[in-house]
Motif scaffolding. Structure first.
Motif, PDB file in Angstrom:
ATOM      1  N   ALA A 111      -1.654  -5.137   3.817  1.00 43.23           N
ATOM      2  CA  ALA A 111      -1.282  -3.823   3.289  1.00 43.23           C
ATOM      3  C   ALA A 111       0.157  -3.830   2.767  1.00 43.23           C
ATOM      4  CB  ALA A 111      -1.421  -2.767   4.383  1.00 43.23           C
ATOM      5  N   PRO A 112       0.404  -3.174   1.614  1.00 42.32           N
ATOM      6  CA  PRO A 112       1.783  -3.075   1.118  1.00 42.32           C
ATOM      7  C   PRO A 112       2.702  -2.365   2.101  1.00 42.32           C
ATOM      8  CG  PRO A 112       0.181  -2.397  -0.561  1.00 42.32           C
ATOM      9  CD  PRO A 112      -0.565  -2.530   0.731  1.00 42.32           C
ATOM     10  N   LEU A 118      -1.738   1.162   9.818  1.00 43.46           N
ATOM     11  CA  LEU A 118      -1.835   1.557  11.227  1.00 43.46           C
ATOM     12  C   LEU A 118      -2.317   2.993  11.348  1.00 43.46           C
ATOM     13  CD1 LEU A 118       1.435   0.133  12.863  1.00 43.46           C
ATOM     14  CD2 LEU A 118      -0.894  -0.717  13.158  1.00 43.46           C
ATOM     15  N   GLU A 119      -1.791   3.851  10.503  1.00 42.56           N
ATOM     16  CA  GLU A 119      -2.173   5.263  10.542  1.00 42.56           C
ATOM     17  C   GLU A 119      -3.658   5.438  10.224  1.00 42.56           C
ATOM     18  OE1 GLU A 119      -0.317   9.389   8.810  1.00 42.56           O
ATOM     19  OE2 GLU A 119      -0.331   7.632   7.503  1.00 42.56           O
ATOM     20  N   GLU A 120      -4.141   4.741   9.217  1.00 50.60           N
ATOM     21  CA  GLU A 120      -5.560   4.845   8.861  1.00 50.60           C
ATOM     22  C   GLU A 120      -6.442   4.355  10.008  1.00 50.60           C
ATOM     23  OE1 GLU A 120      -5.787   2.615   5.267  1.00 50.60           O
ATOM     24  OE2 GLU A 120      -5.031   4.256   4.015  1.00 50.60           O
ATOM     25  N   LEU A 121      -6.017   3.277  10.651  1.00 55.13           N
ATOM     26  CA  LEU A 121      -6.747   2.760  11.813  1.00 55.13           C
ATOM     27  C   LEU A 121      -6.848   3.832  12.895  1.00 55.13           C
ATOM     28  CD1 LEU A 121      -5.839  -0.657  13.502  1.00 55.13           C
ATOM     29  CD2 LEU A 121      -6.516   1.340  14.817  1.00 55.13           C
TER      30      LEU A 121
END
Length: 230
Positions: A111-112, A118-121
């Motif tokens: 991820a860029p 982490l937030e999406e996870l």
């Protein structure tokens, strides 16, 4: 420079800080929270700290990225009671299947912006959590943050003090009195760092006097208040 922003996970923040020099001591103060971390190419979990956690800098140029969950939220995301992780730093692979964590680590690495990954996870895990956060948590935390007595908090939640303690352990990692002490210290440090005199800080945050404030900060942070505000 340390930076943070609000997260889409309620009450959480996504943060980043540069790497510390090799061998440098890192003092992480207790705050009632738990973090999911991306450090050195590995996904780690920081459990709730009852006192300051001391780490050592590795000199990693990539620094540290994490999502810090509000008190009581992380157990639903991780699927593990908070008291099982009290005072610990553990690989996420020790809590979830290793193959799944490997795939997630590859996604974060590619991820860029690792913080966004982490937030999406966390958003996905919270949405599919079989056991959502205890509905009593927000009210309990709000009252403890204001400095309410444990008996008052229990009464407002419709619980006995024993029941409140029992439900606090898996949510926060420790009982409500410990969480209250930690949140009170956090309020005191915020005030003291703005230049408010220590005696006034003690009076405004519920300590008996300045000496009480000093004792509590030393007990929880491991160093005197002046060291933390220097």
């Amino acid at each position: 420079m340390y930076r943070e922003r609000p997260s889409r996970v309620p009450g959480a923040v996504v943060w980043r800080r540069p790497g510390a020099s090799p061998g440098a001591t890192l003092r992480i103060l207790p705050d009632g929270c738990m973090d999911l971390l991306w450090v050195g190419g590995e996904l780690l979990v920081a459990g709730p700290d009852p006192v300051a956690h001391l780490g050592t800098g590795t000199g990693d140029a990539a620094g540290y990225t994490g999502i810090r969950f509000a008190p009581g939220t992380a157990p639903a995301v991780l699927g593990v009671p908070a008291d099982e992780l009290r005072g610990l730093r553990v690989p996420l692979a020790s809590l979830w299947p290793e193959a799944e964590v490997g795939r997630l680590a590859e996604r974060v690495h590619a991820a860029p912006r690792p913080g966004v990954a982490l937030e999406e996870l966390a958003v996905r895990r919270l949405a599919s959590a079989p056991q959502p956060p205890d509905p009593a948590v927000p009210g309990v935390v709000a009252m403890l943050r204001r400095g309410a007595a444990v008996a008052e908090v229990a009464d407002a939640a419709g619980l006995s003090e024993r029941q409140l303690h029992r439900r606090s352990l898996p949510a926060f990692g420790y009982g409500p009195k410990t969480l209250m002490r930690i949140l009170r210290m956090d309020r005191a440090l915020t005030l003291a760092r703005t230049g408010v005199p220590y005696a006034a800080v003690a009076a405004r945050t519920g300590y008996a006097d300045q000496a009480h404030l000093s004792r509590e900060v030393k007990a929880l942070a491991g160093v005197p208040l002046g060291v933390l505000t220097a």
